[in-house]
Design a protein around this motif. Structure first.
Motif, PDB file in Angstrom:
ATOM      1  N   LEU A   1       8.720   5.679   2.926  1.00 12.39           N
ATOM      2  CA  LEU A   1       7.871   6.382   3.893  1.00 12.39           C
ATOM      3  C   LEU A   1       7.947   7.892   3.668  1.00 12.39           C
ATOM      4  O   LEU A   1       6.914   8.587   3.599  1.00 12.39           O
ATOM      5  N   ASN A   2       9.155   8.402   3.518  1.00 12.57           N
ATOM      6  CA  ASN A   2       9.315   9.843   3.320  1.00 12.57           C
ATOM      7  C   ASN A   2       8.731  10.295   1.991  1.00 12.57           C
ATOM      8  O   ASN A   2       8.126  11.365   1.894  1.00 12.57           O
ATOM      9  N   GLN A   3       8.892   9.451   0.965  1.00 10.89           N
ATOM     10  CA  GLN A   3       8.317   9.794  -0.347  1.00 10.89           C
ATOM     11  C   GLN A   3       6.792   9.835  -0.273  1.00 10.89           C
ATOM     12  O   GLN A   3       6.150  10.710  -0.839  1.00 10.89           O
ATOM     13  N   PHE A   4       6.243   8.879   0.425  1.00 10.49           N
ATOM     14  CA  PHE A   4       4.789   8.799   0.564  1.00 10.49           C
ATOM     15  C   PHE A   4       4.278  10.045   1.291  1.00 10.49           C
ATOM     16  O   PHE A   4       3.304  10.678   0.876  1.00 10.49           O
ATOM     17  N   ALA A   5       4.986  10.407   2.367  1.00 11.08           N
ATOM     18  CA  ALA A   5       4.590  11.602   3.140  1.00 11.08           C
ATOM     19  C   ALA A   5       4.680  12.841   2.259  1.00 11.08           C
ATOM     20  O   ALA A   5       3.757  13.677   2.242  1.00 11.08           O
ATOM     21  N   ALA A   6       5.764  12.951   1.491  1.00 11.70           N
ATOM     22  CA  ALA A   6       5.963  14.137   0.644  1.00 11.70           C
ATOM     23  C   ALA A   6       4.865  14.221  -0.416  1.00 11.70           C
ATOM     24  O   ALA A   6       4.354  15.312  -0.712  1.00 11.70           O
ATOM     25  N   ALA A   7       4.490  13.060  -0.976  1.00  6.82           N
ATOM     26  CA  ALA A   7       3.449  13.052  -2.016  1.00  6.82           C
ATOM     27  C   ALA A   7       2.127  13.564  -1.440  1.00  6.82           C
ATOM     28  O   ALA A   7       1.414  14.342  -2.086  1.00  6.82           O
ATOM     29  N   LEU A   8       1.807  13.162  -0.231  1.00 10.14           N
ATOM     30  CA  LEU A   8       0.558  13.623   0.382  1.00 10.14           C
ATOM     31  C   LEU A   8       0.628  15.122   0.670  1.00 10.14           C
ATOM     32  O   LEU A   8      -0.299  15.879   0.371  1.00 10.14           O
ATOM     33  N   GLN A   9       1.764  15.523   1.231  1.00 11.03           N
ATOM     34  CA  GLN A   9       1.914  16.940   1.590  1.00 11.03           C
ATOM     35  C   GLN A   9       1.842  17.828   0.358  1.00 11.03           C
ATOM     36  O   GLN A   9       1.250  18.901   0.400  1.00 11.03           O
TER      37      GLN A   9
ATOM     38  N   ASN B   1       0.829  -1.216   0.000  1.00 10.84           N
ATOM     39  CA  ASN B   1       0.000   0.000   0.000  1.00 10.84           C
ATOM     40  C   ASN B   1       0.856   1.256   0.000  1.00 10.84           C
ATOM     41  O   ASN B   1       0.401   2.322   0.405  1.00 10.84           O
ATOM     42  N   ASP B   2       2.136   1.122  -0.389  1.00 11.64           N
ATOM     43  CA  ASP B   2       3.060   2.244  -0.193  1.00 11.64           C
ATOM     44  C   ASP B   2       3.534   2.895  -1.497  1.00 11.64           C
ATOM     45  O   ASP B   2       4.505   3.639  -1.508  1.00 11.64           O
ATOM     46  N   GLY B   3       2.850   2.620  -2.611  1.00 10.09           N
ATOM     47  CA  GLY B   3       3.278   3.174  -3.908  1.00 10.09           C
ATOM     48  C   GLY B   3       2.723   4.566  -4.163  1.00 10.09           C
ATOM     49  O   GLY B   3       1.813   5.023  -3.470  1.00 10.09           O
ATOM     50  N   PRO B   4       3.280   5.238  -5.206  1.00  9.38           N
ATOM     51  CA  PRO B   4       2.815   6.592  -5.547  1.00  9.38           C
ATOM     52  C   PRO B   4       1.328   6.614  -5.928  1.00  9.38           C
ATOM     53  O   PRO B   4       0.627   7.584  -5.642  1.00  9.38           O
ATOM     54  N   GLU B   5       0.854   5.514  -6.544  1.00 12.04           N
ATOM     55  CA  GLU B   5      -0.570   5.514  -6.937  1.00 12.04           C
ATOM     56  C   GLU B   5      -1.488   5.492  -5.710  1.00 12.04           C
ATOM     57  O   GLU B   5      -2.553   6.112  -5.698  1.00 12.04           O
ATOM     58  N   GLN B   6      -1.014   4.810  -4.643  1.00 14.07           N
ATOM     59  CA  GLN B   6      -1.820   4.816  -3.415  1.00 14.07           C
ATOM     60  C   GLN B   6      -1.774   6.188  -2.738  1.00 14.07           C
ATOM     61  O   GLN B   6      -2.775   6.645  -2.208  1.00 14.07           O
ATOM     62  N   ALA B   7      -0.611   6.812  -2.777  1.00  8.83           N
ATOM     63  CA  ALA B   7      -0.511   8.159  -2.182  1.00  8.83           C
ATOM     64  C   ALA B   7      -1.464   9.107  -2.907  1.00  8.83           C
ATOM     65  O   ALA B   7      -2.182   9.885  -2.271  1.00  8.83           O
ATOM     66  N   ALA B   8      -1.496   9.009  -4.239  1.00  6.27           N
ATOM     67  CA  ALA B   8      -2.381   9.885  -5.017  1.00  6.27           C
ATOM     68  C   ALA B   8      -3.843   9.580  -4.714  1.00  6.27           C
ATOM     69  O   ALA B   8      -4.665  10.495  -4.541  1.00  6.27           O
ATOM     70  N   ALA B   9      -4.170   8.287  -4.633  1.00  3.62           N
ATOM     71  CA  ALA B   9      -5.560   7.909  -4.349  1.00  3.62           C
ATOM     72  C   ALA B   9      -5.974   8.366  -2.949  1.00  3.62           C
ATOM     73  O   ALA B   9      -7.111   8.807  -2.730  1.00  3.62           O
ATOM     74  N   LEU B  10      -5.048   8.277  -2.018  1.00  5.38           N
ATOM     75  CA  LEU B  10      -5.335   8.707  -0.650  1.00  5.38           C
ATOM     76  C   LEU B  10      -5.577  10.222  -0.603  1.00  5.38           C
ATOM     77  O   LEU B  10      -6.510  10.695   0.061  1.00  5.38           O
ATOM     78  N   ALA B  11      -4.746  10.958  -1.335  1.00  7.88           N
ATOM     79  CA  ALA B  11      -4.912  12.421  -1.378  1.00  7.88           C
ATOM     80  C   ALA B  11      -6.271  12.774  -1.977  1.00  7.88           C
ATOM     81  O   ALA B  11      -6.974  13.657  -1.468  1.00  7.88           O
ATOM     82  N   ARG B  12      -6.667  12.048  -3.033  1.00  9.96           N
ATOM     83  CA  ARG B  12      -7.981  12.311  -3.655  1.00  9.96           C
ATOM     84  C   ARG B  12      -9.111  11.993  -2.676  1.00  9.96           C
ATOM     85  O   ARG B  12     -10.069  12.746  -2.551  1.00  9.96           O
TER      86      ARG B  12
END
Ligand code: SAH
Ligand code: SF4
Length: 355
Positions: free
Chosen positions: A317-325, A276-287
């Protein structure tokens, strides 16, 4: 023997204790006195010296009292975390985690992580507690007793009172709704622990109807949602509860909670390597959270061997956080605390019961 009964009175509020006193022939106001003693963690009637000897004997005969025994006590090397293994009898072991944030003495924060069930029936794929199923619900008295044990521990270490509570130990709080609410009422009472509602956080895996019901209680308690996945298919795999209450239904209940309480909701997201830690999940979570009063708490997952899930790397982890931020989602990474003492959901108890 299961000693559940011995904690019963710790879960009673002042009004109930007044009634109880009347029932056994004592003046009602003695219930107020009893409440103060119980909420100070006193389990020995003989110490309650502003009750007469006859009153103490009467109560002791009718309502035997005991706090759970502390079977094991650990403190992390840096002193920031302590963990107590509490034995309620009958094989019911509960771990209590104390997180100690020292600033100046008067401003220290002491957060307790307490349990609401022995085990859990929700079966989340990555969770140690979920592995062994549900043993039984804890009573309001047993939930309050954990806080009292924490309070006594802090006192013994010359530390200040319990300031914050998180219901993130074993169990699903909303699967034990009545007892949890009763315990919260007692813990929040001014004459008792007086722990402010805004300093209490209830964490749920997403029982949507109970989230709505909790919103209607008229409290200002913080709500945390164990989200862990932003897409139904993945979430149903990780948290079976999602098959009953899929994301749309869960988030609608969350919106209702925010509308009623004006509290910002925390979404817990444990990062599982390659799951659950990929860029597509980060984007989906932000949406998913766009436009919501939300805060994401990224959790470096505690490795539980039997579950087969691995923690994501710090880099991911840091990439995921940055993508959300970057999408304007408020995000924090939960600090790793007490790792040297197994500061992980359900693990201490499992260790003990296996040995
Ligand atoms: N049942 C409730 C509260 C207890 S679990 C709930 O699920 O919210 C407390 C938190 O620990 C939840 O966010 C849960 O998802 C998380 N958790 C469970 N197993 C974990 C693990 N192995 N690593 C990190 N967090 C975990
Ligand atoms: Fe139960 Fe929470 Fe663990 Fe899921 S994460 S099994 S709901 S304790």
């Amino acid at each position: 023997m299961d000693n559940g009964r011995l904690c019963l009175l710790f879960g009673a509020d002042e009004a109930e204790l007044r009634q109880l006193c009347q029932k056994v022939g004592l003046p009602a106001y003695k219930g107020g006195i009893l409440f103060k003693w119980l909420q100070a963690g006193e389990a020995d009637y003989n110490q309650m010296t502003n009750l007469s000897k006859a009153e103490r004997d009467l109560l002791a005969a009718r309502y035997p009292l005991a706090l759970p025994a502390v079977r094991q006590e650990q403190q992390s090397a840096d002193g920031s975390t302590a963990k107590l293994l509490l034995d309620f009898g009958g094989g019911v072991m509960v771990e209590l985690v104390l997180m100690l944030y020292q600033r100046s003495h008067s401003r220290s924060r002491h957060t307790l992580c307490i349990s609401t069930q022995a085990g859990c029936a929700m079966g989340c794929a990555f969770c140690a507690t979920g592995l062994s199923g549900l043993l039984r619900n804890l009573s309001a008295g047993e939930i309050v007793a954990q806080v009292l044990c924490g309070q006594l521990w802090l006192r013994r270490h010359n530390l200040g009172p319990v300031t914050n509570l998180v219901l993130m130990g074993m169990g699903e709080p909303f699967a034990n709704y009545e007892q949890v609410c009763q315990a919260l009422r007692v813990l929040n009472a001014t004459a008792g622990q007086n722990i402010g509602q805004r300093r209490i956080t209830v964490s749920t895996c997403g029982l949507a109807p109970q989230i709505r019901r909790f919103a209607d209680e008229g409290w200002e308690i913080n709500l945390a949602i164990s989200l862990h996945a932003p897409q139904d298919e993945l979430r149903s795999r990780l948290l079976p509860v999602n098959r009953r209450y899929p994301l749309a239904e869960l988030l609608a209940a969350c919106d209702y909670y925010t509308e009623k309480t004006h509290r910002r909701i925390s979404y817990e997201y444990a990062l599982l390597r390659g799951v659950n830690d990929g860029p597509e999940q980060a984007a989906a979570l932000a949406r998913l959270l766009a436009g919501r009063l939300a805060h994401v708490n990224l959790i470096p997952v505690n490795f539980v061997a039997e579950t087969g899930f691995w923690p994501s790397s710090d880099e991911t982890l840091n990439q995921f956080a940055a993508a959300l931020q970057s999408q304007g989602v408020e995000t924090t990474v939960r600090e790793k605390r007490g790792l040297d003492i197994d500061g992980a959901c359900g693990q201490l108890r499992r260790r003990q019961s296996e040995s």
